[in-house]
Design a protein around this motif. Structure first.
Motif, mmCIF file in Angstrom:
data_model
loop_
_atom_site.group_PDB
_atom_site.id
_atom_site.type_symbol
_atom_site.label_atom_id
_atom_site.label_comp_id
_atom_site.label_asym_id
_atom_site.label_seq_id
_atom_site.Cartn_x
_atom_site.Cartn_y
_atom_site.Cartn_z
ATOM 1 N N ALA A 50 -8.431 -0.485 -11.834
ATOM 2 C CA ALA A 50 -9.367 -0.439 -10.708
ATOM 3 C C ALA A 50 -9.813 -1.838 -10.305
ATOM 4 O O ALA A 50 -9.953 -2.145 -9.113
ATOM 5 C CB ALA A 50 -10.575 0.415 -11.076
ATOM 6 N N SER A 51 -10.009 -2.710 -11.294
ATOM 7 C CA SER A 51 -10.433 -4.073 -10.964
ATOM 8 C C SER A 51 -9.297 -4.861 -10.298
ATOM 9 O O SER A 51 -9.549 -5.669 -9.402
ATOM 10 C CB SER A 51 -10.937 -4.797 -12.209
ATOM 11 O OG SER A 51 -9.893 -4.981 -13.141
ATOM 12 N N LEU A 52 -8.059 -4.637 -10.708
ATOM 13 C CA LEU A 52 -6.923 -5.278 -10.044
ATOM 14 C C LEU A 52 -6.826 -4.848 -8.582
ATOM 15 O O LEU A 52 -6.619 -5.678 -7.690
ATOM 16 C CB LEU A 52 -5.613 -4.949 -10.762
ATOM 17 C CG LEU A 52 -5.260 -5.753 -12.006
ATOM 18 C CD1 LEU A 52 -4.001 -5.176 -12.640
ATOM 19 C CD2 LEU A 52 -5.065 -7.202 -11.681
ATOM 20 N N ALA A 53 -6.980 -3.551 -8.347
ATOM 21 C CA ALA A 53 -6.891 -3.048 -6.981
ATOM 22 C C ALA A 53 -8.046 -3.585 -6.138
ATOM 23 O O ALA A 53 -7.850 -3.967 -4.973
ATOM 24 C CB ALA A 53 -6.895 -1.517 -6.987
ATOM 25 N N ALA A 54 -9.236 -3.651 -6.708
ATOM 26 C CA ALA A 54 -10.388 -4.178 -5.978
ATOM 27 C C ALA A 54 -10.189 -5.660 -5.648
ATOM 28 O O ALA A 54 -10.529 -6.119 -4.552
ATOM 29 C CB ALA A 54 -11.664 -3.982 -6.791
ATOM 30 N N TRP A 55 -9.633 -6.407 -6.585
ATOM 31 C CA TRP A 55 -9.359 -7.819 -6.350
ATOM 32 C C TRP A 55 -8.346 -7.991 -5.218
ATOM 33 O O TRP A 55 -8.468 -8.876 -4.372
ATOM 34 C CB TRP A 55 -8.867 -8.467 -7.638
ATOM 35 C CG TRP A 55 -8.717 -9.947 -7.606
ATOM 36 C CD1 TRP A 55 -9.239 -10.822 -6.704
ATOM 37 C CD2 TRP A 55 -7.968 -10.738 -8.529
ATOM 38 N NE1 TRP A 55 -8.871 -12.100 -7.024
ATOM 39 C CE2 TRP A 55 -8.087 -12.076 -8.135
ATOM 40 C CE3 TRP A 55 -7.214 -10.440 -9.654
ATOM 41 C CZ2 TRP A 55 -7.479 -13.111 -8.819
ATOM 42 C CZ3 TRP A 55 -6.616 -11.466 -10.338
ATOM 43 C CH2 TRP A 55 -6.756 -12.790 -9.920
ATOM 44 N N GLY A 56 -7.348 -7.109 -5.182
ATOM 45 C CA GLY A 56 -6.368 -7.154 -4.109
ATOM 46 C C GLY A 56 -6.992 -6.887 -2.750
ATOM 47 O O GLY A 56 -6.661 -7.546 -1.757
ATOM 48 N N ILE A 57 -7.923 -5.946 -2.695
ATOM 49 C CA ILE A 57 -8.612 -5.652 -1.436
ATOM 50 C C ILE A 57 -9.445 -6.842 -0.999
ATOM 51 O O ILE A 57 -9.486 -7.198 0.181
ATOM 52 C CB ILE A 57 -9.470 -4.375 -1.589
ATOM 53 C CG1 ILE A 57 -8.552 -3.157 -1.734
ATOM 54 C CG2 ILE A 57 -10.416 -4.202 -0.405
ATOM 55 C CD1 ILE A 57 -9.265 -1.890 -2.132
ATOM 56 N N VAL A 58 -10.101 -7.499 -1.956
ATOM 57 C CA VAL A 58 -10.911 -8.670 -1.628
ATOM 58 C C VAL A 58 -10.027 -9.801 -1.100
ATOM 59 O O VAL A 58 -10.382 -10.485 -0.143
ATOM 60 C CB VAL A 58 -11.723 -9.128 -2.851
ATOM 61 C CG1 VAL A 58 -12.309 -10.499 -2.657
ATOM 62 C CG2 VAL A 58 -12.828 -8.134 -3.155
#
Length: 91
Positions: A70-78
């Motif tokens: 989830a943190s990887l995906a959130a970082w990608g969105i950012v």
């Protein structure tokens, strides 16, 4: 006789590095790197779900994998949305 490499002499008034500016203005660069982060998050999440789907116990390792995904995906969105510098300070 040796010529040493001189360190850059920049202080607080030194200009922002050119690669940093290029990354912020390069839409395709942000899209590729952000998409890669989102896809790597999906891969980690799929690996964690595969263990749970096979009937394995939900351990702390599995929970940590899902949290990391989830943190990887959130970082990608950012990275794709690039919110840095877009907020206006209220006066």
């Amino acid at each position: 006789m040796s010529t040493g490499i001189e360190p850059p002499t920049g202080g607080a008034d030194a200009p922002v590095s050119k690669p940093s500016q290029m990354f912020k203005s390069c839409w395709s660069c942000r899209l590729i790197s952000g998409g890669g982060l989102i896809l790597s998050g999906a891969y980690v999440f799929h690996a964690a779900r595969k263990v749970m789907r096979q009937g394995g116990p939900t351990s702390m390792g599995t929970v940590a994998q899902i949290t990391f995904a989830a943190s990887l995906a959130a970082w990608g969105i950012v990275v794709i949305t690039d919110p840095v510098g877009k907020a206006q300070r209220k006066t």
